[in-house]
Structure formats: structure tokens, C-alpha cells
Design an enzyme around this catalytic site. Structure first.
Site, PDB file in Angstrom:
ATOM      1  N   GLU A  64      56.834  47.402  36.459  1.00 13.78           N
ATOM      2  CA  GLU A  64      55.573  46.669  36.276  1.00 13.78           C
ATOM      3  C   GLU A  64      54.865  47.098  34.993  1.00 13.78           C
ATOM      4  O   GLU A  64      53.656  46.907  34.842  1.00 13.78           O
ATOM      5  CB  GLU A  64      54.681  46.845  37.502  1.00 13.78           C
TER       6      GLU A  64
ATOM      7  N   HIS B 255      48.949  48.682  41.905  1.00 14.19           N
ATOM      8  CA  HIS B 255      49.363  49.367  40.676  1.00 14.19           C
ATOM      9  C   HIS B 255      48.569  50.661  40.575  1.00 14.19           C
ATOM     10  O   HIS B 255      47.396  50.710  40.973  1.00 14.19           O
ATOM     11  CB  HIS B 255      49.045  48.521  39.429  1.00 14.19           C
TER      12      HIS B 255
ATOM     13  N   CYS C 147      43.716  45.913  33.277  1.00 10.35           N
ATOM     14  CA  CYS C 147      44.879  45.039  33.515  1.00 10.35           C
ATOM     15  C   CYS C 147      45.074  44.072  32.369  1.00 10.35           C
ATOM     16  O   CYS C 147      46.184  43.653  32.073  1.00 10.35           O
ATOM     17  CB  CYS C 147      44.688  44.195  34.773  1.00 10.35           C
TER      18      CYS C 147
HETATM   19  O1  SUG Z   1      50.206  41.299  39.637  1.00 12.66           O
HETATM   20  N1  SUG Z   1      47.435  39.211  40.226  1.00 12.66           N
HETATM   21  C1  SUG Z   1      48.075  40.264  39.434  1.00 12.66           C
HETATM   22  C2  SUG Z   1      47.058  41.278  38.988  1.00 12.66           C
HETATM   23  C3  SUG Z   1      47.629  42.256  38.000  1.00 12.66           C
HETATM   24  C4  SUG Z   1      46.741  43.415  37.741  1.00 12.66           C
HETATM   25  N2  SUG Z   1      47.309  44.266  36.768  1.00 12.66           N
HETATM   26  C5  SUG Z   1      47.170  45.595  36.727  1.00 12.66           C
HETATM   27  N3  SUG Z   1      46.720  46.278  37.762  1.00 12.66           N
HETATM   28  N4  SUG Z   1      47.561  46.216  35.673  1.00 12.66           N
HETATM   29  C6  SUG Z   1      49.183  40.946  40.230  1.00 12.66           C
HETATM   30  O2  SUG Z   1      49.006  41.146  41.434  1.00 12.66           O
HETATM   31  C7  SUG Z   1      47.419  37.082  41.417  1.00 12.66           C
HETATM   32  C8  SUG Z   1      47.892  35.654  41.197  1.00 12.66           C
HETATM   33  C9  SUG Z   1      47.459  34.721  42.270  1.00 12.66           C
HETATM   34  O3  SUG Z   1      47.337  35.124  43.427  1.00 12.66           O
HETATM   35  O4  SUG Z   1      47.254  33.527  41.941  1.00 12.66           O
HETATM   36  C10 SUG Z   1      48.122  38.101  40.544  1.00 12.66           C
HETATM   37  O5  SUG Z   1      49.236  37.886  40.147  1.00 12.66           O
END
Ligand code: SUG
Length: 417
Positions: free
Chosen positions: A163, A231, A348
Site C-alpha cells: 500500500e 493504514h 493520505c
Molecule cells: O484506501 N479510501 C481510501 C483511503 C486511503 C487513505 N490513505 C492513507 N491512509 N494513506 C482507502 O481505503 C474509499 C473509496 C470509496 O469507498 O468510495 C477509499 O478507497
């Protein structure tokens, strides 16, 4: 050569919507089905970049990816019209906006060949994110094309989930000096997936030619993942010699802190105790999903989501910390609510690259004037709102595609289309 930290933010794409695609990401699940506001979302992201620039920090950006992803749909022998709703939503997701997940980055001072290494993340645990990497890799190869300074790697093969920088931290005396790299992997997350796999982290450390003696592999706490920290950057953040972490971020915290101190005796570890801020408060407010940055005038600032300011327990603790003469002196709340509602805070939204900005393709580097015209393109082309039941609407698909092309053209990045 002046090595500085450059934060590359993912510009929030015109297809930004709330489809509840990420099991274990509580905001994504609880906002599933809500209407999104892509234009407001992207403008919030651009304002965050402006805040960083005005603090005197180097800023870059990445383009949104082509959505819906026709190649991915072709591979599944469907199109937007015939696809089942969850496949349609996965093809349409603007999730590449969370650039912290784009790649893992090892700056030049840490690597044996003296180049900055970047590995595109495979993001294979979540269907909607698993097809980001080809578009991301194309962009990394363009932005960091100079192979005298950069080595860009493709993703780790399945089944080892990676990730990117969301599960990675670097501690160093200053950005331009050699540091220790900390890979945080998950084994299990109770009801939720552990997205970063140990084998992937080890492979990246090898590809980046890191010194094994200065590389740590640390297990993310199962309790944290089960509480919604999908994460590690939801519960810990590092910058230069400072690690700012929740007490429950790591499965073996004492060992982790001891290993860090052994490798870097000057490291300062700021531990937020669970009896002051619970994991639930940490995940709701995203105080750790902050950009911890070194200010040009000295001292560090936390660029936080405004949700952290609205939580009294969290804000009370943070203001005490900032007044206590420690390394973190300044708190800068920013409004990224549209991204937050999908579980993506300020950290993020950015990928940190330590490099000389003159060695990066200038089309990816921001200044105030560029942010102005990015904002003008967004204001003129991004949809105001998207409801999840609209995703199959051909007119919306057309608008999303032409909005992105307008941005690429304005940035002289038409070759990415
Ligand atoms: O991968 N949300 C992302 C958020 C990423 C956050 N990044 C870090 N923590 N670095 C994920 O979960 C939600 C999309 C949706 O539900 O439409 C989403 O992909």
C-alpha cells in the site's frame, strides 16, 4: 545538490464519489451512498497545497487517473453499462487521489546506489485500488525520468499486498542525510484485512538497495487495524528525528521504540496515551494523518484535518503538546472534508519525495500561479455533485473524462491520456 522534502499531492479527480468500497475504512463504510462534491473536493485539495506553499514548503502534484478504467473493465469483459454496481464503482473510483498509497520512496542518502528509489504500490487488497498502479507508474516514470537521480520500480507481484508510503516511515537527522527506514506490515486485523504484507515490504527494501542494518520491519497492531486504522499512517507519522504515534499503533511498541533508539539515539518519540486519546478518537479525528513538516524557520508543524480541531479531547491534547517546548510547535488545520469522508486525511493526499526539485519534471511542481490555473480548470470542468446511482450515466462519464483531459492539456501532460 539541495535535497528537500517535496510533497506531491494527488489532485482529487472529477469522479470522486462515496461508494463504500474499503472494508476496514470506517469513513468509507459509513458514507457509502452519500452524494459527493467533486469540485469542492478538488478545490479543498488545491487549498491544502497552497497552505503548504505559503509555509515555505516545496510542493508537487499528480494528475487524476483515467476513470472509468476501460482497460480494467475490458479485462473483466464488461462495460460501465453492463457491469454490476460494485464493479462499476471500482472502475470509477478517484482513489488515486490518496498519493501516499502511490508508491514507497527511499531517498538517495539511504540507498546503496545513491539514487532515490520509488516502487509503485500494487494496492491489491481492494479491487478499486488494484488497478491504479499502471496509471501511477506511467506518471512516476515521467515525473522522475532522470535515471541519474531516480530509479522507478514496478509493483510487487501478487499475492503480496503493498500500500505504498502509508505503511512506511523514515527517521533521519535531516532530510538530506542518511536515515533509518521503517516498514510497517500487518498480519491480521481481526474482522478487517491487513493490507500491507511483510513479504512485500521486504521485497521493496531489497529493490531499493537499503542497508539492512538501518532498516526495520515492524508489525502494525492488530487492535489498531480492527479499530479502523487500515493504514499505519492513521495512527503514526514521522518526520526527521521525530516519531509521533498513538500508544496502540504497533503490535510490539516497546521493541519498536528500543530498535529505533538503538539505531538513532537522538530520535524523539512522542507517544499519545490511549487514556488521553482513544483509538476511536484518533481514527475519527485523524490527528495522526497529519503532515508533520519541518518549517524553513525551524521547528515542526502538524498540518491536520479540521476534524482534529473539532474534537475537544484531541485538540486539548494537541494544544498542550504544541505549548510544551517540544519539537512540534505549530498546528495548522486544513479543510479536506470531502476526502476525509472517504477516510483520506492530509497525509493520505500526499507522497513525500526527498529530492532536488530541479531534477524532477517541472510539469509536476507547483507554484501559486499554477495552483490558480489548476483551480480554474477544476472550477470550470469538475462535476458539482455525484450520487452513487449516477455512475452509469453516460453524460457523467463523458464529463469526467473531458474534465481530466482539460487538466492534462493545461499542464502539458496530454501524453498521459
Ligand atoms: O484506501 N479510501 C481510501 C483511503 C486511503 C487513505 N490513505 C492513507 N491512509 N494513506 C482507502 O481505503 C474509499 C473509496 C470509496 O469507498 O468510495 C477509499 O478507497
Amino acid at each position: 545538490m539541495a535535497l528537500v522534502e517535496i510533497n506531491f499531492d494527488g489532485i482529487i479527480g472529477p469522479s470522486h464519489n462515496y461508494a463504500g468500497l474499503s472494508l476496514g475504512n470506517l469513513a468509507s463504510s459509513s458514507n457509502a451512498g452519500a452524494a459527493s462534491y467533486p469540485k469542492a473536493a478538488a478545490l479543498q485539495g488545491i487549498e491544502k497545497m497552497r497552505t503548504n506553499l505559503r509555509l515555505g514548503l516545496a510542493q508537487g502534484f499528480f494528475m487524476p487517473l483515467d476513470r472509468p478504467n476501460k482497460n480494467w473493465l475490458d479485462g473483466l469483459s464488461v462495460d460501465m453499462h453492463s457491469a454490476e454496481p460494485h464493479i462499476r464503482a471500482a472502475a470509477f473510483s478517484a482513489s488515486a487521489m490518496w498519493a501516499a498509497n502511490a508508491a514507497t520512496v527511499s531517498p538517495a542518502p539511504d540507498t546503496q546506489d545513491g539514487r532515490c528509489h520509488l516502487s509503485a504500490a500494487n494496492l491489491m487488497t481492494m479491487a478499486h485500488r488494484s488497478h491504479e498502479w499502471p496509471g501511477t507508474l506511467a506518471q512516476l516514470k515521467l515525473a522522475f525520468a532522470d535515471d541519474q537521480y531516480f530509479a522507478v520500480h514496478g509493483p510487487i507481484p501478487a499475492p503480496f499486498g503493498d500500500e505504498g508510503a502509508a505503511n512506511f516511515m523514515r527517521l533521519c537527522p535531516s532530510h538530506g542525510e542518511s536515515g533509518i527506514e521503517i516498514f510497517v506490515y500487518g498480519k491480521t486485523g481481526g474482522p478487517f484485512p491487513a493490507r500491507q504484507h511483510f513479504e512485500a515490504s521486504k521485497a521493496i527494501a531489497r529493490a531499493h538497495r537499503l542497508d539492512p542494518v538501518k532498516t526495520l520491519f515492524v508489525q502494525q497492531s492488530e487492535t489498531a487495524i480492527a479499530a479502523g486504522a487500515f493504514h499505519n499512517d492513521v495512527v503514526a507519522v514521522a518526520n526527521e528525528h521525530v516519531l509521533f504515534t498513538h500508544e496502540y499503533a504497533f503490535e510490539h511498541p516497546e521493541q519498536t521504540y528500543a530498535d529505533i533508539k538503538r539505531l538513532m539515539p537522538d530520535a524523539e518519540i512522542i507517544i499519545v496515551p490511549a487514556n488521553r486519546i482513544s483509538l476511536a478518537d484518533a481514527i475519527q479525528s485523524y490527528l495522526f494523518n497529519a503532515q508533520l513538516v519541518t518549517l524553513p524557520e525551524g521547528g515542526m508543524a502538524l498540518i491536520l484535518p479540521s476534524e482534529a480541531q473539532q474534537n475537544d479531547r484531541v485538540w486539548g491534547w494537541l494544544t498542550e503538546m504544541a505549548a510544551s517546548n517540544g519539537p512540534i510547535r505549530k498546528l495548522v488545520p486544513v479543510d479536506v472534508r470531502q476526502s476525509m469522508a472517504n477516510g483520506g486525511g492530509p497525509a493520505c493526499l500526499r507522497l513525500r519525495v526527498v529530492a532536488d526539485p530541479t531534477t524532477v519534471d517541472p510539469r509536476f511542481i507547483a507554484d501559486e500561479a499554477k495552483l490558480d490555473y489548476l483551480a480554474a480548470i477544476v472550477a470550470g470542468h469538475w462535476p458539482e455533485t455525484i450520487a452513487p446511482n449516477q455512475l452509469a450515466d453516460p453524460a457523467l462519464v463523458q464529463q469526467v473524462q473531458s474534465a481530466r483531459v482539460a487538466l492534462l492539456d493545461a499542464c502539458d501532460l496530454g501524453t498521459l491520456s
